[in-house]
Design a protein around this motif. Sequence first.
Motif, PDB file in Angstrom:
ATOM      1  N   VAL A 201      25.605  34.558  37.862  1.00  0.00           N
ATOM      2  CA  VAL A 201      27.007  34.650  38.251  1.00  0.00           C
ATOM      3  C   VAL A 201      27.666  35.719  37.391  1.00  0.00           C
ATOM      4  O   VAL A 201      27.442  35.776  36.173  1.00  0.00           O
ATOM      5  CB  VAL A 201      27.736  33.290  38.098  1.00  0.00           C
ATOM      6  N   HIS A 202      28.432  36.588  38.002  1.00  0.00           N
ATOM      7  CA  HIS A 202      29.129  37.643  37.275  1.00  0.00           C
ATOM      8  C   HIS A 202      30.471  37.102  36.789  1.00  0.00           C
ATOM      9  O   HIS A 202      31.240  36.536  37.575  1.00  0.00           O
ATOM     10  CB  HIS A 202      29.331  38.864  38.174  1.00  0.00           C
ATOM     11  N   VAL A 203      30.731  37.271  35.494  1.00  0.00           N
ATOM     12  CA  VAL A 203      31.972  36.761  34.908  1.00  0.00           C
ATOM     13  C   VAL A 203      32.812  37.947  34.439  1.00  0.00           C
ATOM     14  O   VAL A 203      32.390  38.709  33.553  1.00  0.00           O
ATOM     15  CB  VAL A 203      31.695  35.814  33.726  1.00  0.00           C
ATOM     16  N   PHE A 204      33.979  38.115  35.049  1.00  0.00           N
ATOM     17  CA  PHE A 204      34.890  39.205  34.720  1.00  0.00           C
ATOM     18  C   PHE A 204      36.132  38.645  34.035  1.00  0.00           C
ATOM     19  O   PHE A 204      36.506  37.490  34.249  1.00  0.00           O
ATOM     20  CB  PHE A 204      35.360  39.924  35.994  1.00  0.00           C
ATOM     21  N   ASN A 205      36.758  39.484  33.241  1.00  0.00           N
ATOM     22  CA  ASN A 205      38.109  39.177  32.787  1.00  0.00           C
ATOM     23  C   ASN A 205      39.011  40.347  33.150  1.00  0.00           C
ATOM     24  O   ASN A 205      38.704  41.500  32.854  1.00  0.00           O
ATOM     25  CB  ASN A 205      38.184  38.941  31.283  1.00  0.00           C
ATOM     26  N   VAL A 206      40.112  40.043  33.823  1.00  0.00           N
ATOM     27  CA  VAL A 206      41.157  41.018  34.119  1.00  0.00           C
ATOM     28  C   VAL A 206      42.381  40.548  33.348  1.00  0.00           C
ATOM     29  O   VAL A 206      42.970  39.520  33.691  1.00  0.00           O
ATOM     30  CB  VAL A 206      41.446  41.110  35.633  1.00  0.00           C
ATOM     31  N   ASP A 207      42.740  41.257  32.290  1.00  0.00           N
ATOM     32  CA  ASP A 207      43.785  40.782  31.385  1.00  0.00           C
ATOM     33  C   ASP A 207      45.163  40.947  32.025  1.00  0.00           C
ATOM     34  O   ASP A 207      45.626  42.071  32.255  1.00  0.00           O
ATOM     35  CB  ASP A 207      43.709  41.543  30.065  1.00  0.00           C
ATOM     36  N   ILE A 208      45.814  39.815  32.300  1.00  0.00           N
ATOM     37  CA  ILE A 208      47.104  39.801  32.992  1.00  0.00           C
ATOM     38  C   ILE A 208      48.105  39.013  32.165  1.00  0.00           C
ATOM     39  O   ILE A 208      47.819  37.872  31.767  1.00  0.00           O
ATOM     40  CB  ILE A 208      46.971  39.157  34.395  1.00  0.00           C
ATOM     41  N   HIS A 212      55.466  35.951  36.222  1.00  0.00           N
ATOM     42  CA  HIS A 212      55.349  36.005  37.681  1.00  0.00           C
ATOM     43  C   HIS A 212      55.163  37.432  38.191  1.00  0.00           C
ATOM     44  O   HIS A 212      54.406  37.673  39.136  1.00  0.00           O
ATOM     45  CB  HIS A 212      56.581  35.359  38.321  1.00  0.00           C
ATOM     46  N   GLU A 213      55.839  38.387  37.587  1.00  0.00           N
ATOM     47  CA  GLU A 213      55.745  39.767  38.049  1.00  0.00           C
ATOM     48  C   GLU A 213      54.341  40.337  37.823  1.00  0.00           C
ATOM     49  O   GLU A 213      53.751  40.948  38.723  1.00  0.00           O
ATOM     50  CB  GLU A 213      56.784  40.645  37.330  1.00  0.00           C
ATOM     51  N   GLU A 214      53.810  40.126  36.613  1.00  0.00           N
ATOM     52  CA  GLU A 214      52.471  40.635  36.312  1.00  0.00           C
ATOM     53  C   GLU A 214      51.392  39.914  37.115  1.00  0.00           C
ATOM     54  O   GLU A 214      50.363  40.490  37.453  1.00  0.00           O
ATOM     55  CB  GLU A 214      52.184  40.517  34.811  1.00  0.00           C
ATOM     56  N   ALA A 215      51.644  38.651  37.414  1.00  0.00           N
ATOM     57  CA  ALA A 215      50.682  37.903  38.222  1.00  0.00           C
ATOM     58  C   ALA A 215      50.557  38.501  39.627  1.00  0.00           C
ATOM     59  O   ALA A 215      49.457  38.544  40.198  1.00  0.00           O
ATOM     60  CB  ALA A 215      51.082  36.431  38.310  1.00  0.00           C
ATOM     61  N   LEU A 216      51.663  38.974  40.179  1.00  0.00           N
ATOM     62  CA  LEU A 216      51.632  39.597  41.499  1.00  0.00           C
ATOM     63  C   LEU A 216      50.789  40.866  41.482  1.00  0.00           C
ATOM     64  O   LEU A 216      49.966  41.097  42.372  1.00  0.00           O
ATOM     65  CB  LEU A 216      53.055  39.923  41.968  1.00  0.00           C
ATOM     66  N   VAL A 217      50.985  41.684  40.447  1.00  0.00           N
ATOM     67  CA  VAL A 217      50.201  42.909  40.313  1.00  0.00           C
ATOM     68  C   VAL A 217      48.721  42.572  40.092  1.00  0.00           C
ATOM     69  O   VAL A 217      47.828  43.154  40.711  1.00  0.00           O
ATOM     70  CB  VAL A 217      50.735  43.771  39.146  1.00  0.00           C
ATOM     71  N   GLY A 218      48.472  41.614  39.201  1.00  0.00           N
ATOM     72  CA  GLY A 218      47.101  41.217  38.911  1.00  0.00           C
ATOM     73  C   GLY A 218      46.383  40.650  40.116  1.00  0.00           C
ATOM     74  O   GLY A 218      45.187  40.912  40.317  1.00  0.00           O
ATOM     75  N   GLY A 219      47.089  39.875  40.924  1.00  0.00           N
ATOM     76  CA  GLY A 219      46.477  39.317  42.124  1.00  0.00           C
ATOM     77  C   GLY A 219      46.029  40.394  43.088  1.00  0.00           C
ATOM     78  O   GLY A 219      44.934  40.317  43.685  1.00  0.00           O
ATOM     79  N   LYS A 220      46.851  41.428  43.220  1.00  0.00           N
ATOM     80  CA  LYS A 220      46.496  42.561  44.091  1.00  0.00           C
ATOM     81  C   LYS A 220      45.269  43.288  43.555  1.00  0.00           C
ATOM     82  O   LYS A 220      44.362  43.652  44.315  1.00  0.00           O
ATOM     83  CB  LYS A 220      47.684  43.514  44.187  1.00  0.00           C
ATOM     84  N   ALA A 221      45.226  43.478  42.238  1.00  0.00           N
ATOM     85  CA  ALA A 221      44.091  44.171  41.625  1.00  0.00           C
ATOM     86  C   ALA A 221      42.798  43.368  41.765  1.00  0.00           C
ATOM     87  O   ALA A 221      41.724  43.929  42.019  1.00  0.00           O
ATOM     88  CB  ALA A 221      44.386  44.446  40.149  1.00  0.00           C
ATOM     89  N   ILE A 222      42.887  42.057  41.589  1.00  0.00           N
ATOM     90  CA  ILE A 222      41.705  41.202  41.716  1.00  0.00           C
ATOM     91  C   ILE A 222      41.179  41.219  43.147  1.00  0.00           C
ATOM     92  O   ILE A 222      39.963  41.246  43.371  1.00  0.00           O
ATOM     93  CB  ILE A 222      42.034  39.771  41.246  1.00  0.00           C
ATOM     94  N   LEU A 223      42.077  41.224  44.114  1.00  0.00           N
ATOM     95  CA  LEU A 223      41.641  41.312  45.510  1.00  0.00           C
ATOM     96  C   LEU A 223      40.889  42.614  45.755  1.00  0.00           C
ATOM     97  O   LEU A 223      39.862  42.626  46.445  1.00  0.00           O
ATOM     98  CB  LEU A 223      42.842  41.211  46.453  1.00  0.00           C
ATOM     99  N   GLU A 224      41.366  43.698  45.179  1.00  0.00           N
ATOM    100  CA  GLU A 224      40.669  44.980  45.362  1.00  0.00           C
ATOM    101  C   GLU A 224      39.295  44.957  44.706  1.00  0.00           C
ATOM    102  O   GLU A 224      38.319  45.468  45.269  1.00  0.00           O
ATOM    103  CB  GLU A 224      41.505  46.125  44.792  1.00  0.00           C
TER     104      GLU A 224
END
Length: 283
Positions: A201-208, A212-224
């Motif tokens: 299993v690949h384990v990533f960390n995307v530091d967010i 609420h504002e940063e979570a929206l940006v982070g969610g978009k980045a994680i989807l990509e």
Amino acid sequence: MAYDPRLAGAGTAAPDPPTPPPPPPSTASATATATKASASLEQADSFKLRFCTVCASNQNRSMEAHLRLSTASSPFPVISFGTGSLVRLPGPSITQPNVYHFNSTSYSQMYDELMSKDERLYRNNGILNMLDRNRNVKWGPERFQDWVPGSPRTDHVSKGDKGALGTEGGVVDAIITCEERCWDAVVDDLMNKGSPLNRPVHVFNVDIRDNHEEALVGGKAILELATRLNEIAAQEQKVLGSEGWENGTGEARRSFDEKVPEVLASWQEKWPNLPALWTLAWL
């Protein structure tokens, strides 16, 4: 058909009409090629990696990513967790948080309780809006350390959790955390679990940042990131076949695993403000 000169004076006989030429071979070939390409595209689109998103309390960042993945134009199977000992939400002061238990308190219960305590406060700080989003995604927060990989999750399908279809077997292909301490907790817990499935299993960390504002940006980045990973996985299966994939073996799986760091590096160039980590672990 060749002309017979012996029939020239007969008057009553005529040569047979010429045989019509066969259809151009390119037409049949083009049709077959188009059909094969269409089937390949359909197969690539139907394949989906399974994801797990993780933050501290399974409330803000992991849930925004969960929502994005499960409601994309081509949705992904997804589950989500928190790594804290308890679920903590902001209260009237920094020393008075609202504390709940994982796995037993629903988002709706939290919403109703905070609504009755101080609707104005929790409306203004965005907590009620966040909980309202969460309860429309899944039943309640879950703790990563309590998750048993390979344990069936059919009750989540019946509860209507978004992204639950495809995760019934209790396995995922990638885990994406939203904070380095959560990444550490996930990697440590996977080691403590002892890899009972012996499945990579690949384990990533995307530091967010946890707002609420940063979570929206982070969610978009994680989807990509998820979309890029899925494209490579589908491509490898198309070229090398899917034999052994579900068991974490086979040529396609090995080739995909080797290309993951390249995918992450390319993604990081576009999202330099979201520092990322990666490791290969085992379920």
